[in-house]
Design an enzyme around this catalytic site. Structure first.
Site, PDB file in Angstrom:
ATOM      1  N   GLY A 222      45.046  40.050  38.169  1.00 32.61           N
ATOM      2  CA  GLY A 222      45.269  41.425  37.718  1.00 32.61           C
ATOM      3  C   GLY A 222      44.500  42.420  38.544  1.00 32.61           C
ATOM      4  O   GLY A 222      43.962  42.086  39.602  1.00 32.61           O
ATOM      5  N   ASN A 223      44.465  43.635  38.090  1.00 29.13           N
ATOM      6  CA  ASN A 223      43.677  44.670  38.778  1.00 29.13           C
ATOM      7  C   ASN A 223      43.006  45.552  37.737  1.00 29.13           C
ATOM      8  O   ASN A 223      43.221  45.388  36.539  1.00 29.13           O
ATOM      9  CB  ASN A 223      44.568  45.482  39.732  1.00 29.13           C
ATOM     10  CG  ASN A 223      45.685  46.191  38.998  1.00 29.13           C
ATOM     11  OD1 ASN A 223      45.450  47.107  38.221  1.00 29.13           O
ATOM     12  ND2 ASN A 223      46.924  45.741  39.230  1.00 29.13           N
ATOM     13  N   ARG A 224      42.182  46.488  38.208  1.00 33.52           N
ATOM     14  CA  ARG A 224      41.317  47.242  37.295  1.00 33.52           C
ATOM     15  C   ARG A 224      41.953  48.528  36.771  1.00 33.52           C
ATOM     16  O   ARG A 224      41.279  49.327  36.140  1.00 33.52           O
ATOM     17  CB  ARG A 224      40.016  47.620  38.005  1.00 33.52           C
ATOM     18  CG  ARG A 224      39.145  46.459  38.353  1.00 33.52           C
ATOM     19  CD  ARG A 224      37.871  46.976  39.025  1.00 33.52           C
ATOM     20  NE  ARG A 224      37.173  45.919  39.718  1.00 33.52           N
ATOM     21  CZ  ARG A 224      36.343  45.073  39.125  1.00 33.52           C
ATOM     22  NH1 ARG A 224      36.124  45.155  37.839  1.00 33.52           N
ATOM     23  NH2 ARG A 224      35.733  44.137  39.843  1.00 33.52           N
ATOM     24  N   SER A 225      43.217  48.762  37.027  1.00 26.72           N
ATOM     25  CA  SER A 225      43.817  50.023  36.591  1.00 26.72           C
ATOM     26  C   SER A 225      43.788  50.127  35.064  1.00 26.72           C
ATOM     27  O   SER A 225      44.211  49.216  34.353  1.00 26.72           O
ATOM     28  CB  SER A 225      45.262  50.105  37.079  1.00 26.72           C
ATOM     29  OG  SER A 225      45.842  51.290  36.589  1.00 26.72           O
TER      30      SER A 225
END
Ligand code: CTP
Length: 434
Positions: A222-225
Site C-alpha cells: 500500500g501507500n501512505r495516502s
C-alpha cells in the site's frame, strides 16, 4: 447582577466570525451538538437558534452551555434587543443543521413565524442548510421544489447523506457528519458567497485515498495516502453545487456532506469504479495514489515462513493499468480530466518542467503538482501545489489547508470549462512537450 440577554453585546475586539447555528426539529438535532463544539473550538462565536420542535429533542441548557450564549426559539424574548433582526444582521454565516422538510418549506416561502425563520430573512451573509429527514420527505416534489428555489437564491443546500435513518429503514436523508458540515461552513466563511452554485448542474467524479494490492488474505502493498485532499475536493465541489461521486480507496475519514461514495480497495477496483462513473461525468479528478504494480499472484492462504533462515521469498509484481491515461483516452467531448503528480526536481530539470512533461504525456487538462522534494505531504493538514493547465497556465497555491487547495483546483476547473480547449491552441508551442 444584570441578566445576560439573548443578543448581549459582542466585545468589539472579538474578531471571531459570528455564526448563527439554527437547529430545527429532527432527531439529528443531537448531532448539531457536535457541530457546535467543532465550530466553537475552531474559533467561531456561535449563537444557537433552535426551533420549538428542536427543543423537544435537545434542551436549551445544552445549547447555552456549549455555545456560551443564552438561547431562545421565540421572537418574544428580550424584545427590546430586537433579536429577530439583530442576530441575522450581525451574522457572518447562518448554518441550519438539521434542516427539516418543514424548515426548508418555511425558508423557501419567506415565512417568519419563529426566531430562526426571522434570522433567515434578515441575514445578508451566506446561508448553509444541511437537510435531514426521511427519504420519502426528501424526495417529495414539494421538498425538491423548495430546495431548488432556495438554491436559485444562492443558499447552499447540502444533499443529505445516504444510510441508516431513525428507524430500521435506510436511504438518502441522513444528516451529513458534523465534521463535513463544519468543513462546508468554514469554506463558505473563507470564500464568501462568490462561488456559491458555480458548479451547479455538473457531475463530477473524484478518486481519493491509496490503493492496496493484496499479497495474501492478510497482507498488502500500500501507500501512505490518507485521502484528505480527495475528500476536500469532493466536499468543496458539493458545497459549490456539483453532483459528486467520490471513489474512496481505503480511507477512514468522515464523509464530506452531499457526496455519493463508492468504496474500493485495489487499483483494479478503482479502475472499474472510475471508468463507470466517468461515463456521464463533466469533470473527472484522479487524486488517488494508485499503485503502479501489484503482486502477480495473491496467495489463497496466509503466506507462512519456514524454519529455513535462507528462505527469502521474492514477490513478483505486474503493472497496474494507468487509470488516468484510460480516462483521458475515453473522455467524452467537453469533459475536463484532472491529474495529480507528486514530483521532485533533479539534475536534468526542475519540478515544474518535469510536471509539464507529465501533463503533456498524460494528456489531461489540468495537473495538480506537489513538490515533494523537501519531504512528504501524506496525512498533513496543509499542502502547497501548482495547478498546471494544458493551455500553458500555472497557478501557484501557497501552503494552505487542503480545503483551500481544493477550491483553487475547482477555480481552475471552472476556468477551463468556461474557456474550453480553445486556449490550448493558443498555447501550442509554449508547452514543453517531450
Ligand atoms: N495514476 C493512475 N493510474 C496509475 C498510476 C497513477 O491513474 N496506475 C494517476 C494518479 O492518480 C495521478 C497521476 O496518475 O493523478 C499521476 O500519478 P504519478 O504516480 O505521479 O504518475 P506516474 O505516471 O506513475 O509517473 P511516475 O513515473 O512519475 O510515478
Amino acid at each position: 447582577m444584570a441578566a445576560t440577554t439573548l443578543s448581549d453585546t459582542i466585545p468589539t475586539d472579538d474578531a471571531r466570525p459570528r455564526v448563527v447555528l439554527g437547529v430545527s426539529g429532527g432527531i439529528a438535532a443531537y448531532k448539531a451538538c457536535t457541530l457546535l463544539r467543532i465550530l466553537t473550538e475552531t474559533g467561531h462565536d456561535v449563537r444557537v437558534v433552535p426551533t420549538r420542535a428542536a427543543l423537544e429533542f435537545v434542551g436549551a441548557p445544552t445549547w447555552a452551555a456549549l455555545s456560551g450564549h443564552p438561547v431562545s426559539a421565540s421572537t418574544w424574548d428580550d424584545v427590546h434587543e430586537v433579536p429577530h433582526v439583530r442576530l441575522g444582521q450581525r451574522a457572518d454565516l447562518v448554518v441550519v443543521a438539521p434542516a427539516t422538510a418543514d424548515l426548508l418549506a418555511r425558508a423557501a416561502h419567506g415565512l417568519a413565524d419563529d426566531l430562526l425563520t426571522n434570522v433567515l430573512l434578515t441575514a445578508r451573509c451566506p446561508v448553509l442548510l444541511a437537510p435531514a429527514m426521511h427519504t420519502e420527505m426528501w424526495q417529495h416534489p414539494a421538498t425538491q421544489a423548495n430546495v431548488a428555489l432556495l438554491r436559485s437564491r444562492g443558499v447552499v443546500v447540502l444533499d443529505p447523506a445516504s444510510g441508516r435513518l431513525t428507524g430500521a429503514d435506510t436511504g438518502p436523508g441522513r444528516l451529513p457528519e458534523p465534521e463535513a458540515i463544519a468543513a462546508a461552513a468554514v469554506r463558505l466563511l473563507a470564500r464568501g458567497g462568490a462561488d456559491v452554485g458555480d458548479l451547479a448542474g455538473l457531475r463530477v467524479v473524484v478518486s481519493a485515498g491509496g490503493t492496496r494490492e493484496p499479497l495474501d488474505p492478510v497482507r498488502y502493498l500500500g501507500n501512505r495516502s490518507s485521502g484528505k485532499q480527495g475528500f476536500a475536493l469532493a466536499g468543496a465541489a458539493a458545497a459549490r453545487g456539483a453532483h459528486v461521486r467520490l471513489v474512496a480507496a481505503n480511507t477512514v475519514l468522515p464523509l464530506p456532506g452531499g457526496v455519493e461514495v463508492t468504496a474500493v480497495g485495489t487499483a483494479l477496483e478503482l479502475r472499474t469504479a472510475m471508468l463507470a462513473a466517468a461515463g456521464d461525468a463533466d469533470v473527472v479528478v484522479m487524486a488517488a495514489a494508485v499503485a503502479d504494480f501489484r503482486p502477480a499472484q495473491v496467495a489463497e492462504h496466509k503466506i507462512k515462513k519456514t524454519d529455513d533462515p535462507d528462505d527469502t521469498p521474492v514477490v513478483r509484481l505486474v503493472r497496474n493499468p494507468d487509470i488516468l491515461a484510460e480516462l483521458v483516452a475515453g473522455r467524452r467531448p467537453g469533459q475536463v480530466v484532472v491529474g495529480f503528480a507528486a514530483e521532485t526536481g533533479d539534475e536534468s530539470a526542475d519540478v515544474l518542467t518535469h510536471a509539464r512533461r507529465k501533463l503533456a504525456r498524460k494528456g489531461c487538462d489540468l495537473l495538480v503538482v506537489n513538490d515533494v522534494s523537501g519531504g512528504q505531504v501524506f496525512g498533513q493538514e496543509h499542502n502547497a501545489v501548482t495547478v498546471l493547465d494544458a493551455a500553458g497556465g500555472a497557478v501557484p497555491v501557497p501552503l494552505s489547508t487542503k480545503e483551500a487547495v481544493a477550491d483553487a483546483v475547482w477555480d481552475a476547473v471552472r476556468h477551463r470549462l468556461d474557456t474550453g480547449a480553445a486556449d490550448d491552441d493558443a498555447a501550442d508551442g509554449d508547452v514543453d512537450v517531450m
